[in-house]
Design an enzyme around this catalytic site. Structure first.
Site: not given
Ligand code: G6Q
Length: 546
Positions: A209, A215, A271-272, A357, A388, A508
């Site tokens: 965005k 990253e 973003g999410r 978030e 399991h 950050k």
């Protein structure tokens, strides 16, 4: 801003508190014995999803108080404010309009006096055209070869949605192409992703965005170097192998991507909440534009249900209220999401970001510290694998962990008895959690007295079962929108800004400060705490940097 009373001062909250005192000791065995029709009456069906919420520690009276809480907290007006495009993300002064990304073509959603729906469809149409060219082989790489590998480079909201949707809808995807997702700044992620790929057949989608995320930009630069070196070509090759998804045109062209190959979105898409926007480009290439539009129609169906259904028939509202019941009254701190479909293996990871978030906040919209717990931790694994592993703690541990089971009546891979066995496990798990096995039952099986407590299941562990017909693109859209609206409803009741994420900022900023201290050839002056200083020094020594 919320004009209603602070949460713990609301009349409905106090009633819930008193009611909790009366009901907390009641066992689901008793509740089912008192009302044998409960398994049918505490169920609701809408937009192709059946929610069985009968195995929750509630009575009709609990529901009455929970609906009163919803009423008193004002979600109806908050829902309208969101759909209308009010700047409900108050700390960033932004509208929150992921619902406009899946509005119908003829809808009218105004932002700043402009209908944004034509812009949404302009981008969707361009994406469709691009996807068709890639899928048909008409889009060629620099050397004239068609694209076989699609690598999405993004992180957080620009990664989790695309990778989850790709995995979920793999059955609908173009199997002649490979789809790969690179997110971590750890070079291993990129190195392993491109193992064996031919750069001449590889397309990178740089999804960011802001187009400034450390990253993503680091991975994108490494990808560009890998491509140009592999092709032995100059910068002119970038245009055929890189497209961008972003809101930041100037940064895109600074990177060297032609803005003609950029697919935009808007600051009112968080973003999410962005997998329906151009961030979904990799999904669209994988499943094709028609399936993508069907997925959006699924989101839209859930949006309309959420907006219009009365509380007692409203699946997101019911699930949100049940989540609050356990979080704030029973003291549960987590919710397990357990999809009984292997294609949904990344769904819990996706929900972790969406839920945590959004509602991992400790101040109200007014900036006051809350005096109640907010966002629960969401986690999970597909069934039956989780059975399991960690289910032991859910069945017999000391913590109360409400579970959401998600299952489909029909499988996309009908192989022998597999599906009946899978479904038998879903039903058995929710049954075992609710009813357990009493110590008398254990003893009556002849179990030795010393062993009996170990084999007792106290039960009374709540769960929801979400039952759908089949995992289709619209079904996925409905499920994602369901959780988006659960998060929203809870955020309204807790009086939070569910749409900012200031909590990710500090780390950050500190990392940016530390980078030169790690890289500098000369010994840097360190001014951190003694622990951070010692760790940096140890790392530099290990890397022979003095
Ligand atoms: C999500 C967050 C965050 C964001 C990533 C990537 O709601 O905002 O996860 O999606 O930090 O950001 P960019 O898309 O700007 O690279």
């Amino acid at each position: 801003m919320n004009s209603v009373a602070p949460l713990t001062k609301r009349a409905s909250w106090r009633s819930l508190h008193d009611h909790f005192g009366k009901i907390q000791g009641q066992h689901l065995r008793e509740l089912f014995a008192q009302d044998p029709s409960r398994g049918r009456t505490l169920g609701v069906e809408a937009v192709g999803i059946y929610l069985d919420y009968s195995k929750n520690r509630i009575t009709q009276e609990t529901l009455k108080h929970l609906f009163a809480l919803a009423q008193e907290s004002g979600p109806r007006s908050a829902i309208e404010a969101m759909f209308r495009g009010d700047a409900i993300n108050i700390t960033e002064n932004r509208a929150v309009l992921h619902t406009a990304l899946r509005a119908s073509r003829d809808a009218n959603v105004q932002v700043g006096g402009k209908n944004v729906v034509p812009d949404v469809y302009e981008v969707l149409d361009r994406m469709g055209d691009f996807c068709n060219r890639v899928r048909s082989g008409a889009w060629k790489g620099h050397t004239g070869k068609p694209i076989v590998n699609v690598v999405n480079i993004g992180i957080g909201g620009s990664d989790l949605g695309p990778v989850m949707a790709y995995e979920a809808l793999k059955s609908y995807s173009d199997r002649s192409r490979k789809f790969i997702f690179v997110s971590n700044v750890d070079g291993t992620d990129f190195a392993e992703a491109v193992q064996g790929l031919d750069p001449a057949e590889t397309l990178f989608i740089v999804a960011s965005k802001t187009f400034t995320t450390q990253e993503t930009m680091t991975n994108a630069q490494t990808a560009r170097d890998w491509l140009l070196e592999g092709l032995g070509a100059g910068h002119e090759a970038v245009a055929k192998h890189f497209v961008a998804v972003s809101t930041n045109a100037s940064k895109v062209s600074e990177f060297g991507i032609d803005t003609a190959n950029m697919f935009g979105f808007w600051d009112w898409v968080g973003g999410r909440y962005s997998m329906d926007s151009a961030i979904g480009l990799s999904t669209m290439i994988a499943i094709g534009p028609e399936n993508f539009l069907e997925m959006l129609a699924g989101f839209r169906a859930m949006d309309e249900h959420f907006r219009n259904a009365p509380w007692e028939k409203n699946i997101p509202v019911l699930m949100a209220l049940l989540g609050i019941w356990y979080n704030n009254f029973f003291g549960s701190s987590s919710i397990a999401v357990l999809p009984y479909d292997q294609y949904l293996k990344r769904f819990p990871a996706y929900l972790q970001q969406l839920t945590m978030e959004s509602n991992g906040k400790r101040v109200t919209l007014e900036g006051n510290l809350v005096d109640y717990d907010t966002g629960a931790m969401y986690w999970g694994e597909p069934g039956t694998n989780g059975q399991h592993s960690f289910y032991q703690l859910i069945h017999q541990g000391t913590r109360l962990i409400p579970c959401d089971f998600i299952a489909f009546c029909n499988t996309l891979n009908p192989l022998g008895r597999h599906h009946d066995l899978l479904m038998a496990n879903v039903f058995a798990q929710s049954e075992a959690l609710a009813f357990g096995k009493t110590i008398q039952e254990v003893r009556s099986e002849g179990t030795a007295e010393w062993l009996a407590p170990h084999r007792e299941f106290d039960g009374n562990r709540p769960s929801n079962v979400l039952l759908l017909d089949r995992l289709t693109p619209p079904a996925l859209g409905k499920l994602v929108a369901l959780y988006e609206h659960i998060v929203f409803t809870q955020g309204v009741i807790w009086n939070l800004d569910s749409f900012d994420q200031w909590g990710v900022e500090l780390g950050k900023v500190l990392a940016q400060r530390i980078v030169p201290e790690l890289e500098s050839p000369a010994t840097p002056q360190l001014h951190h705490d003694s622990s951070t200083n010692a760790l940096i020094e140890r790392y530099r020594t290990a890397r022979h940097r003095g």
